[in-house]
Design a protein around this motif. Sequence first.
Motif, mmCIF file in Angstrom:
data_model
loop_
_atom_site.group_PDB
_atom_site.id
_atom_site.type_symbol
_atom_site.label_atom_id
_atom_site.label_comp_id
_atom_site.label_asym_id
_atom_site.label_seq_id
_atom_site.Cartn_x
_atom_site.Cartn_y
_atom_site.Cartn_z
ATOM 1 N N UNK A 138 0.816 -1.217 0.000
ATOM 2 C CA UNK A 138 0.000 0.000 0.000
ATOM 3 C C UNK A 138 0.851 1.269 0.000
ATOM 4 N N UNK A 139 2.168 1.138 -0.083
ATOM 5 C CA UNK A 139 3.055 2.294 0.037
ATOM 6 C C UNK A 139 2.722 3.370 -0.996
ATOM 7 N N UNK A 140 2.677 4.624 -0.526
ATOM 8 C CA UNK A 140 2.382 5.735 -1.412
ATOM 9 C C UNK A 140 0.898 5.954 -1.647
ATOM 10 N N UNK A 141 0.049 5.150 -1.010
ATOM 11 C CA UNK A 141 -1.396 5.248 -1.199
ATOM 12 C C UNK A 141 -2.040 5.907 0.029
ATOM 13 N N UNK A 142 -3.340 6.214 -0.024
ATOM 14 C CA UNK A 142 -3.980 6.905 1.111
ATOM 15 C C UNK A 142 -3.784 6.191 2.446
ATOM 16 N N UNK A 143 -3.495 6.986 3.463
ATOM 17 C CA UNK A 143 -3.286 6.544 4.838
ATOM 18 C C UNK A 143 -2.100 5.596 4.983
ATOM 19 N N UNK A 144 -1.151 5.690 4.055
ATOM 20 C CA UNK A 144 0.065 4.889 4.123
ATOM 21 C C UNK A 144 0.899 5.253 5.346
ATOM 22 N N UNK A 145 1.094 6.547 5.607
ATOM 23 C CA UNK A 145 1.913 6.976 6.743
ATOM 24 C C UNK A 145 1.345 6.440 8.057
ATOM 25 N N UNK A 146 0.033 6.530 8.206
ATOM 26 C CA UNK A 146 -0.607 6.082 9.444
ATOM 27 C C UNK A 146 -0.495 4.559 9.602
ATOM 28 N N UNK A 147 -0.599 3.838 8.483
ATOM 29 C CA UNK A 147 -0.484 2.377 8.538
ATOM 30 C C UNK A 147 0.913 1.958 8.975
ATOM 31 N N UNK A 148 1.940 2.637 8.439
ATOM 32 C CA UNK A 148 3.314 2.294 8.821
ATOM 33 C C UNK A 148 3.583 2.657 10.278
ATOM 34 N N UNK A 149 3.005 3.767 10.743
ATOM 35 C CA UNK A 149 3.164 4.134 12.150
ATOM 36 C C UNK A 149 2.528 3.081 13.055
ATOM 37 N N UNK A 150 1.373 2.568 12.652
ATOM 38 C CA UNK A 150 0.701 1.534 13.443
ATOM 39 C C UNK A 150 1.531 0.253 13.484
ATOM 40 N N UNK A 151 2.163 -0.091 12.354
ATOM 41 C CA UNK A 151 2.987 -1.301 12.319
ATOM 42 C C UNK A 151 4.184 -1.173 13.264
ATOM 43 N N UNK A 152 4.796 0.013 13.317
ATOM 44 C CA UNK A 152 5.923 0.235 14.232
ATOM 45 C C UNK A 152 5.468 0.004 15.673
ATOM 46 N N UNK A 153 4.270 0.486 16.017
ATOM 47 C CA UNK A 153 3.751 0.291 17.374
ATOM 48 C C UNK A 153 3.537 -1.193 17.666
ATOM 49 N N UNK A 154 2.990 -1.923 16.689
ATOM 50 C CA UNK A 154 2.751 -3.356 16.878
ATOM 51 C C UNK A 154 4.075 -4.085 17.100
ATOM 52 N N UNK A 155 5.064 -3.812 16.240
ATOM 53 C CA UNK A 155 6.363 -4.478 16.374
ATOM 54 C C UNK A 155 7.036 -4.120 17.701
#
Length: 231
Positions: A90-107
């Motif tokens: 999904x990189x470069x698509x809508x809400x990409x930044x927020x999705x990656x931030x959420x993944x960092x929190x999960x990891x």
Amino acid sequence: MNRTDRLYAIREELRRAGTQGRTAEQLATTYEVSTRTIKRDVAALQHSGFPIWARLGRTGRYVVDPAATLPPVNFTDAEASGLAAAIAAHRGQPFDDQARAALVKVLGVMDPQARLRTAALTERIWIDHATVDADARTRRAVEQSLRDKRVLSLRYRGGEGVVSDRRVDPQILAFTRDHWYLVARCREREGIRWFRLDRIVRAQITSEPSVDEPVENIGAPPASAAAVADV
């Protein structure tokens, strides 16, 4: 690293540190800036409402309120890798930044061994990032206008190459026919229009509240489409 990225990184570093916290000197070394810069960054995070407090003493430390951290998360390595793969695609698509931030929190809150297994598995998942629908500034403006319910001022290049200025009430983000679209009520045309994100020349959020249309007035989605909430 720019300041926005550094602020986010400091926030997540302090989350991971837990009750041990981090000193200004440790953070300065990690992010290769001065302690004065770290103190300004921490003050900015506190001003934004993020619950950091300073532990006093000879080696004073910055600590995050435990209520701001996630409880233990029991993701398996396969589940976390599935999230990582979906977010990478999904990189470069809508809400990409927020999705990656959420993944960092999960990891950050996974069991260390599960996190290592996730890293090993994701090394064997490859994603081609060739397709990007819109530039980052346009995408973020569209995201914010939809989230905050604000009228969006657009400069748009139509299929025939004609450029026009529009003021729209955002309604839906839709992915179909290999492109992302902003479905919005166009105030100039007084009706629902579909704007391809990669044809938006400029997007600016206004202070004017937008008006939601009933979903039935927007039109029927493609037969194969579904809201994200239904996935």
